[in-house]
Design a protein around this motif. Structure first.
Motif, short mmCIF file in Angstrom:
data_model
loop_
_atom_site.label_atom_id
_atom_site.label_comp_id
_atom_site.label_asym_id
_atom_site.label_seq_id
_atom_site.Cartn_x
_atom_site.Cartn_y
_atom_site.Cartn_z
N ALA A 99 -0.78 61.29 -18.50
CA ALA A 99 0.61 61.73 -18.64
C ALA A 99 0.64 63.25 -18.65
O ALA A 99 -0.20 63.90 -19.27
CB ALA A 99 1.21 61.20 -19.94
N THR A 100 1.62 63.79 -17.96
CA THR A 100 1.88 65.22 -17.99
C THR A 100 3.11 65.43 -18.86
O THR A 100 4.10 64.69 -18.73
CB THR A 100 2.17 65.76 -16.56
OG1 THR A 100 1.11 65.39 -15.70
CG2 THR A 100 2.32 67.27 -16.57
N MET A 110 -1.72 67.45 -13.02
CA MET A 110 -2.39 66.17 -13.16
C MET A 110 -3.21 65.83 -11.92
O MET A 110 -4.30 65.28 -12.03
CB MET A 110 -1.39 65.06 -13.47
CG MET A 110 -2.06 63.77 -13.91
SD MET A 110 -3.23 63.95 -15.30
CE MET A 110 -2.12 64.33 -16.65
N SER A 111 -2.72 66.16 -10.75
CA SER A 111 -3.49 65.90 -9.53
C SER A 111 -4.84 66.61 -9.59
O SER A 111 -5.88 66.02 -9.29
CB SER A 111 -2.72 66.37 -8.29
OG SER A 111 -1.59 65.56 -8.08
N LYS A 112 -4.83 67.86 -9.98
CA LYS A 112 -6.07 68.63 -10.08
C LYS A 112 -6.96 68.08 -11.20
O LYS A 112 -8.18 68.00 -11.05
CB LYS A 112 -5.76 70.12 -10.32
CG LYS A 112 -6.95 71.02 -10.30
CD LYS A 112 -7.56 71.04 -8.91
CE LYS A 112 -8.65 72.09 -8.81
NZ LYS A 112 -9.34 72.03 -7.53
N SER A 113 -6.37 67.70 -12.32
CA SER A 113 -7.13 67.14 -13.44
C SER A 113 -7.83 65.85 -13.04
O SER A 113 -9.02 65.67 -13.30
CB SER A 113 -6.22 66.88 -14.64
OG SER A 113 -5.64 68.07 -15.09
N ILE A 114 -7.09 64.95 -12.41
CA ILE A 114 -7.67 63.67 -11.98
C ILE A 114 -8.78 63.93 -10.97
O ILE A 114 -9.84 63.29 -11.02
CB ILE A 114 -6.58 62.74 -11.41
CG1 ILE A 114 -5.54 62.38 -12.49
CG2 ILE A 114 -7.20 61.50 -10.78
CD1 ILE A 114 -6.06 61.57 -13.64
N LYS A 146 -2.29 59.02 -4.78
CA LYS A 146 -2.49 59.17 -3.33
C LYS A 146 -3.24 60.46 -3.01
O LYS A 146 -4.13 60.46 -2.15
CB LYS A 146 -1.16 59.13 -2.60
CG LYS A 146 -0.56 57.73 -2.51
CD LYS A 146 0.74 57.76 -1.72
CE LYS A 146 1.28 56.38 -1.48
NZ LYS A 146 2.54 56.41 -0.70
N LYS A 147 -2.90 61.54 -3.69
CA LYS A 147 -3.59 62.81 -3.46
C LYS A 147 -5.07 62.71 -3.79
O LYS A 147 -5.88 63.45 -3.24
CB LYS A 147 -2.97 63.93 -4.31
CG LYS A 147 -1.69 64.48 -3.77
CD LYS A 147 -1.18 65.61 -4.65
CE LYS A 147 0.12 66.15 -4.12
NZ LYS A 147 0.68 67.20 -4.99
N ASN A 148 -5.41 61.80 -4.70
CA ASN A 148 -6.79 61.62 -5.13
C ASN A 148 -7.46 60.42 -4.48
O ASN A 148 -8.42 59.87 -5.00
CB ASN A 148 -6.87 61.56 -6.66
CG ASN A 148 -6.78 62.94 -7.25
OD1 ASN A 148 -7.74 63.70 -7.16
ND2 ASN A 148 -5.64 63.28 -7.82
N LYS A 149 -6.92 60.00 -3.33
CA LYS A 149 -7.53 58.98 -2.47
C LYS A 149 -7.60 57.59 -3.08
O LYS A 149 -8.47 56.79 -2.75
CB LYS A 149 -8.91 59.44 -1.99
CG LYS A 149 -8.86 60.74 -1.24
CD LYS A 149 -10.24 61.22 -0.86
CE LYS A 149 -10.12 62.60 -0.21
NZ LYS A 149 -11.37 63.31 -0.20
N PHE A 150 -6.67 57.30 -3.99
CA PHE A 150 -6.54 55.93 -4.49
C PHE A 150 -5.79 55.13 -3.43
O PHE A 150 -4.89 55.65 -2.76
CB PHE A 150 -5.74 55.89 -5.80
CG PHE A 150 -6.52 56.26 -7.02
CD1 PHE A 150 -6.94 55.29 -7.93
CD2 PHE A 150 -6.84 57.59 -7.29
CE1 PHE A 150 -7.64 55.62 -9.06
CE2 PHE A 150 -7.55 57.94 -8.42
CZ PHE A 150 -7.96 56.95 -9.31
#
Length: 166
Positions: A99-100, A110-114, A146-150
């Motif tokens: 959660a952000t 969050m995208s960068k954290s994940i 999606k940004k993290n290729k899930f």
């Protein structure tokens, strides 16, 4: 252990820190970071106090799979969000949640954290699959995944289950 980028510090909370996290701004005071009006529901607080702390104390070596990880934005010196694994991996698979905080929405935090947590997981553990569940209407969370290729793995009623494979 701390995961760091130029902008972020991602810290898994030990049992003492997690307990402080349930007590208003106590953790912020201890870490000397900006205090904010952070809300924790009674349900989450009770889960931490009754289950999560017990799991951490019983399996200290793997505490990072039970605890909350805080995401600190270095520039603001403030907690921008939270991350967690939902228990130890089973058959090489682990589930995540995140959660952000509203003040920090739509900044890519969050995208960068994940991204950095996935990198850590795949290098330092035997995990080969990471699962995340989102509400079908939570477009921001879907975008993070999606940004993290899930990839969409399953859909159930109003929920989507996503998977990232090593």
């Amino acid at each position: 252990m701390i995961i760091e980028t130029e902008e972020l510090k991602i810290i898994p909370l030990n049992s003492k820190q997690l307990l402080s996290y349930t007590e208003g701004n106590q953790l912020e005071k201890e870490l000397r970071i900006h205090e904010k009006d952070r809300f924790m529901s009674e349900t989450v607080k009770m889960k931490i106090l009754s289950k999560i702390l017990k799991n951490i104390n019983e399996d200290e070596e793997n505490f990072y799979f039970y605890t909350f990880w805080i995401i600190i934005l270095k520039k603001e010196n403030e907690i921008a969000g939270e991350f967690c694994f939902k228990g130890k991996p089973k058959n090489g698979r682990v589930e995540i949640g995140y959660a952000t905080f509203p003040k920090f929405h739509n900044r890519g935090i969050m995208s960068k954290s994940i991204e950095k947590i996935i990198e850590w997981v795949f290098i330092n553990t035997e995990i080969t699959n990471i699962i995340a569940e989102t509400d079908s209407q939570n477009l921001s969370s879907i975008q993070v995944l999606k940004k993290n290729k899930f990839k969409l793995f399953q859909s159930q009623a109003n929920n989507f289950i996503w998977m990232r494979t090593k």
